[in-house]
Motif scaffolding. Sequence first.
Motif, PDB file in Angstrom:
ATOM      1  N   ALA A 145      -2.873   5.458  12.556  1.00 28.46           N
ATOM      2  CA  ALA A 145      -3.382   6.089  11.341  1.00 28.46           C
ATOM      3  C   ALA A 145      -2.666   5.451  10.160  1.00 28.46           C
ATOM      4  O   ALA A 145      -1.496   5.078  10.278  1.00 28.46           O
ATOM      5  N   PHE A 146      -3.360   5.282   9.055  1.00 32.56           N
ATOM      6  CA  PHE A 146      -2.701   4.681   7.889  1.00 32.56           C
ATOM      7  C   PHE A 146      -3.243   5.281   6.607  1.00 32.56           C
ATOM      8  O   PHE A 146      -4.381   5.747   6.547  1.00 32.56           O
ATOM      9  N   ARG A 147      -2.361   5.307   5.607  1.00 32.28           N
ATOM     10  CA  ARG A 147      -2.728   5.823   4.287  1.00 32.28           C
ATOM     11  C   ARG A 147      -2.416   4.754   3.256  1.00 32.28           C
ATOM     12  O   ARG A 147      -1.284   4.276   3.178  1.00 32.28           O
ATOM     13  N   ILE A 148      -3.437   4.398   2.480  1.00 29.70           N
ATOM     14  CA  ILE A 148      -3.274   3.354   1.466  1.00 29.70           C
ATOM     15  C   ILE A 148      -2.952   4.037   0.141  1.00 29.70           C
ATOM     16  O   ILE A 148      -3.654   4.960  -0.258  1.00 29.70           O
ATOM     17  N   PRO A 149      -1.876   3.593  -0.538  1.00 27.31           N
ATOM     18  CA  PRO A 149      -1.531   4.259  -1.796  1.00 27.31           C
ATOM     19  C   PRO A 149      -2.554   3.936  -2.883  1.00 27.31           C
ATOM     20  O   PRO A 149      -3.334   2.996  -2.745  1.00 27.31           O
ATOM     21  N   LYS A 150      -2.512   4.713  -3.952  1.00 24.90           N
ATOM     22  CA  LYS A 150      -3.463   4.500  -5.059  1.00 24.90           C
ATOM     23  C   LYS A 150      -3.207   3.162  -5.740  1.00 24.90           C
ATOM     24  O   LYS A 150      -4.134   2.438  -6.074  1.00 24.90           O
ATOM     25  N   ALA A 151      -1.915   2.839  -5.936  1.00 25.74           N
ATOM     26  CA  ALA A 151      -1.563   1.575  -6.603  1.00 25.74           C
ATOM     27  C   ALA A 151      -1.482   0.456  -5.565  1.00 25.74           C
ATOM     28  O   ALA A 151      -1.547   0.707  -4.365  1.00 25.74           O
ATOM     29  N   ASP A 152      -1.342  -0.786  -6.020  1.00 29.80           N
ATOM     30  CA  ASP A 152      -1.191  -1.923  -5.119  1.00 29.80           C
ATOM     31  C   ASP A 152       0.064  -1.725  -4.263  1.00 29.80           C
ATOM     32  O   ASP A 152       1.042  -1.163  -4.726  1.00 29.80           O
ATOM     33  N   TYR A 153       0.018  -2.170  -3.012  1.00 31.83           N
ATOM     34  CA  TYR A 153       1.149  -1.884  -2.134  1.00 31.83           C
ATOM     35  C   TYR A 153       2.027  -3.102  -1.881  1.00 31.83           C
ATOM     36  O   TYR A 153       1.580  -4.239  -1.956  1.00 31.83           O
ATOM     37  N   LYS A 154       3.299  -2.831  -1.568  1.00 29.03           N
ATOM     38  CA  LYS A 154       4.258  -3.909  -1.274  1.00 29.03           C
ATOM     39  C   LYS A 154       4.253  -4.259   0.202  1.00 29.03           C
ATOM     40  O   LYS A 154       4.264  -5.417   0.586  1.00 29.03           O
ATOM     41  N   GLY A 155       4.281  -3.246   1.070  1.00 27.76           N
ATOM     42  CA  GLY A 155       4.361  -3.518   2.509  1.00 27.76           C
ATOM     43  C   GLY A 155       3.896  -2.319   3.307  1.00 27.76           C
ATOM     44  O   GLY A 155       3.201  -1.443   2.784  1.00 27.76           O
TER      45      GLY A 155
END
Length: 440
Positions: A64-74
């Motif tokens: 399962a994964f959650r993508i943050p609202k802003a651009d992600y680092k890792g």
Amino acid sequence: MNFDHVNQELFAFLDHSPNAFYAVHNMCARLEQAGMTRLFEGAPWKLEAGQGYFVTRNDSAIIAFRIPKADYKGFQMMASHCDSPVFKIKPNAEITIDKQYVKLNVERYGGMICAPWLDRPLSVAGRVIVRTEEGIETKLINIDRDLMIIPNLAIHMNRQVNEGHKFNAQVDMLPLFCEKGEEKDEFAQMIASEAGVTAEDILDADLYLYSRTPATTLGLHNEFIASGRLDDLQCAFASLQGFIEAEPVDSVAVHCVFDNEEVGSGSKQGAAGTFLSDTLHRINSAMGRTEEEYLMSIASSFLVSADNAHAVHPNHAEKTDPTNRSYMNRGIVIKYSANQKYTTDAVSGAIMRAICKHAGVPCQTFANRSDMLGGSTLGNISQSQVALNTVDIGLAQLAMHSPYETAGAKDTAYLIEAARVLFSSSMEGKGDGNYKLTFS
Ligand code: ZN
């Protein structure tokens, strides 16, 4: 922290997850309930920032994964496993004895302690593959009642039983299923009727025994818990709960639970397979990133390999390392092995300590005695697919690989809190060996 509430939820999960298929099924339901979207590996993925997703493989591993609202680092990840040592029912399972009894032919899956499987109520659960007009379909089945038993031989027929018994899996471990009646293939008939089909429609099955003894609380002050499958559903449950409660800001939060850890992880749904690497690559490309950006993000990622650890045994304290001794209810155990059976090194150990500190939960250390070989886990195995800073941790427990294990009543809540902090955090490389850690 509401330890009692956490344990009641953990117990419900343990009691309803007799094997990997059910553990994954229950995690899917929980993620759906939390508003996350199911994806399939065989269909295209359209991902959106700010959303959560999950995908399964073989119905027995889940990411399962959650993508943050802003651009992600890792990627901030926690991996655990949902299989446990158990007896698998072989094809053509029925064996008739003296035209009186029917017992079932089973084989070992993983390295269990045999003795406690005897003289306790057992049942069977797993998946059947059913013929359909178009092809095949998977159905989960669980015979939800006390059904079988593996009886001990009376002491009068084995006077040496208390002097150490060598268990022969083909002789000693076959469960008594029923009295022999007029009907043929009663086991197959029972499975078919539970699945709501005819026996002829079942093309194949993966069925396992499980202990019926429900999870409980023990100790004068309710300080211990006991259940089957604490290794490693206790960690899987804590990881899931922390994942749902987290607020990812700068990193993608990734909750992974693999199958087949108990047999070396070398399957498509195991940690040595491509499931994690495939999933991370698909996130990367769905978010419009290049391969170089993928590798840069892996260098700014962290993996917590969470698999239960050995507490000091009250009757065998001498079996534990003199200075790295872990105890139930003393928090997250960071595991060390010079030979990298556990992936922890100074960098990953330091990052994990920072996470525990931020979460306000205790941590302790474990190492095997230098004259004892310990077990392995999934952290070092997954490095061949996705290589990154990884720490091996666990929760302290007794009787690992028994069908009824004992652990601390506080530790699940501690790991939930550490997982929540991990999944809400990010790390950024500042040259090799130096990292900026951000806790939101
Ligand atoms: Zn384990």
